[in-house]
Structure formats: structure tokens, C-alpha cells
Design a protein around this motif. Structure first.
Motif, PDB file in Angstrom:
ATOM      1  N   LEU A   1       0.790  -1.216   0.164  1.00 47.06           N
ATOM      2  CA  LEU A   1      -0.459  -0.066   0.309  1.00 47.06           C
ATOM      3  C   LEU A   1       1.424   0.916  -0.017  1.00 47.06           C
ATOM      4  O   LEU A   1       1.773   1.564   0.375  1.00 47.06           O
ATOM      5  CB  LEU A   1      -0.809  -0.341   0.933  1.00 47.06           C
ATOM      6  CG  LEU A   1      -1.349   1.109   2.261  1.00 47.06           C
ATOM      7  CD1 LEU A   1      -2.428   1.333   0.587  1.00 47.06           C
ATOM      8  CD2 LEU A   1      -2.549   1.277   2.880  1.00 47.06           C
TER       9      LEU A   1
ATOM     10  N   GLY B   1      -2.352   5.634  -1.329  1.00 42.92           N
ATOM     11  CA  GLY B   1      -4.029   4.483  -1.639  1.00 42.92           C
ATOM     12  C   GLY B   1      -3.286   4.071  -2.617  1.00 42.92           C
ATOM     13  O   GLY B   1      -4.498   2.913  -2.634  1.00 42.92           O
TER      14      GLY B   1
ATOM     15  N   THR C   1      -3.409   0.376  -3.712  1.00 40.63           N
ATOM     16  CA  THR C   1      -2.865  -0.861  -3.664  1.00 40.63           C
ATOM     17  C   THR C   1      -1.955  -1.815  -4.488  1.00 40.63           C
ATOM     18  O   THR C   1      -2.531  -2.146  -5.580  1.00 40.63           O
ATOM     19  CB  THR C   1      -3.700  -1.949  -2.615  1.00 40.63           C
ATOM     20  OG1 THR C   1      -4.852  -1.791  -3.549  1.00 40.63           O
ATOM     21  CG2 THR C   1      -4.350  -0.993  -1.538  1.00 40.63           C
TER      22      THR C   1
ATOM     23  N   THR D   1      -6.563  -7.765   3.373  1.00 39.86           N
ATOM     24  CA  THR D   1      -6.959  -6.078   3.345  1.00 39.86           C
ATOM     25  C   THR D   1      -5.972  -5.520   4.311  1.00 39.86           C
ATOM     26  O   THR D   1      -6.465  -5.570   5.261  1.00 39.86           O
ATOM     27  CB  THR D   1      -8.353  -5.667   4.608  1.00 39.86           C
ATOM     28  OG1 THR D   1      -9.477  -6.344   3.478  1.00 39.86           O
ATOM     29  CG2 THR D   1      -8.249  -4.442   3.683  1.00 39.86           C
TER      30      THR D   1
ATOM     31  N   SER E   1      -4.122  -1.792   5.229  1.00 39.40           N
ATOM     32  CA  SER E   1      -4.399  -0.776   5.690  1.00 39.40           C
ATOM     33  C   SER E   1      -3.105  -0.211   6.298  1.00 39.40           C
ATOM     34  O   SER E   1      -2.364  -0.731   6.736  1.00 39.40           O
ATOM     35  CB  SER E   1      -5.824  -0.780   6.444  1.00 39.40           C
ATOM     36  OG  SER E   1      -5.223  -1.337   7.455  1.00 39.40           O
ATOM     37  N   ARG E   2      -3.353   1.492   6.555  1.00 39.64           N
ATOM     38  CA  ARG E   2      -2.148   2.539   7.253  1.00 39.64           C
ATOM     39  C   ARG E   2      -2.639   3.135   7.993  1.00 39.64           C
ATOM     40  O   ARG E   2      -3.576   4.089   7.512  1.00 39.64           O
ATOM     41  CB  ARG E   2      -1.365   2.889   5.660  1.00 39.64           C
ATOM     42  CG  ARG E   2      -0.123   1.488   4.953  1.00 39.64           C
ATOM     43  CD  ARG E   2       0.512   2.217   3.553  1.00 39.64           C
ATOM     44  NE  ARG E   2       1.205   3.333   3.955  1.00 39.64           N
ATOM     45  CZ  ARG E   2       2.519   4.076   3.890  1.00 39.64           C
ATOM     46  NH1 ARG E   2       2.440   3.350   2.933  1.00 39.64           N
ATOM     47  NH2 ARG E   2       3.263   5.152   4.041  1.00 39.64           N
ATOM     48  N   ASP E   3      -1.642   3.375   8.768  1.00 43.98           N
ATOM     49  CA  ASP E   3      -1.773   5.308   9.518  1.00 43.98           C
ATOM     50  C   ASP E   3      -0.689   5.272   9.541  1.00 43.98           C
ATOM     51  O   ASP E   3       0.564   5.719   9.617  1.00 43.98           O
ATOM     52  CB  ASP E   3      -2.456   4.297  11.503  1.00 43.98           C
ATOM     53  CG  ASP E   3      -2.373   5.659  11.825  1.00 43.98           C
ATOM     54  OD1 ASP E   3      -2.054   7.166  11.375  1.00 43.98           O
ATOM     55  OD2 ASP E   3      -3.030   5.380  12.884  1.00 43.98           O
TER      56      ASP E   3
END
Length: 120
Positions: free
Chosen positions: A51, A55, A57, A68, A70-72
Motif C-alpha cells: 500500500l 492509497g 494497493t 485487506t 491498511s495504514r496509519d
């Protein structure tokens, strides 16, 4: 120094779920891509998912729809939610980051790996 630390691996029954986390720390100026690779016994390391900061992927075909990523970005942390697990996903999962260090060098960085085992 840059450090990537994974957590969340373990033993789970077929059909179950796991969530992996990886936090990057150290002399990091910027991170472009974060993601996950895995290596099963006797096999080469392979892409699971990545990712970008923007944004975008990229998933392995075998995990599309079940995993899935996701990132912070504020925490330099990447997650991998893994659902409907089967024994074929058993492997050591490695966190990956393509990042810019304080000395202005773009580099690939890897975590130490976390074991994921799917078995009844």
C-alpha cells in the motif's frame, strides 16, 4: 537506524482471522510504500500486499478478497487483516517498507517476521 516490528501472528484454525501489525521507527523521513511479504517452508519469499502513501494497493491473486491492507501514516504503521484463513497461508510474514532516511537515502527495509500458522 530503522526498525520494523511486526506483531499479531500466531496459530489460528481454518476459517479464522488474524490481524497483523507493523510499526516502523527510527531515522525515517518519509515512507512511500508499506506492505507484507511471506515465506513458507521450502518456498521463496512472495508478495502478499502493499500500500502506497497515495492509497494504491497491490495484492497477490491468492489473497484478493480475503486480506485487506491498511495504514496509519501518522503512526508509520501498516496492518494486514486476514480472513477466511486456510492452511496454505501458513508462513512467516515479513513487514516491508520503502522509505527515505534522515540522510536522504531511499531504502528497502524489512521486519524480522512473524509466524502465521493455520491448523486445526
Amino acid at each position: 537506524q530503522v526498525k520494523l516490528v511486526e506483531s499479531g501472528g500466531g496459530l489460528v484454525q481454518p476459517g479464522g482471522s488474524l490481524r497483523l501489525s507493523c510499526a516502523a521507527s527510527g531515522s525515517i523521513s518519509n515512507i512511500n510504500t508499506m506492505g507484507w511479504y511471506r515465506q513458507a517452508p521450502g518456498k521463496e519469499r512472495e508478495l502478499v500486499a502493499t500500500l502506497t502513501t497515495g492509497g494504491s494497493t497491490n495484492y497477490a491473486d491468492s489473497v484478493q478478497g480475503r486480506f485487506t491492507i491498511s495504514r496509519d501514516n501518522a503512526k508509520n504503521t501498516v496492518y494486514l487483516q486476514m480472513n477466511v484463513l486456510n492452511p496454505e497461508v501458513t508462513a512467516v510474514y515479513y513487514c516491508y517498507a520503502y522509505l527515505l532516511t534522515f540522510d536522504r537515502v531511499w531504502r528497502n527495509s524489512w521486519g524480522q517476521g512473524t509466524q502465521v500458522t493455520v491448523s486445526s
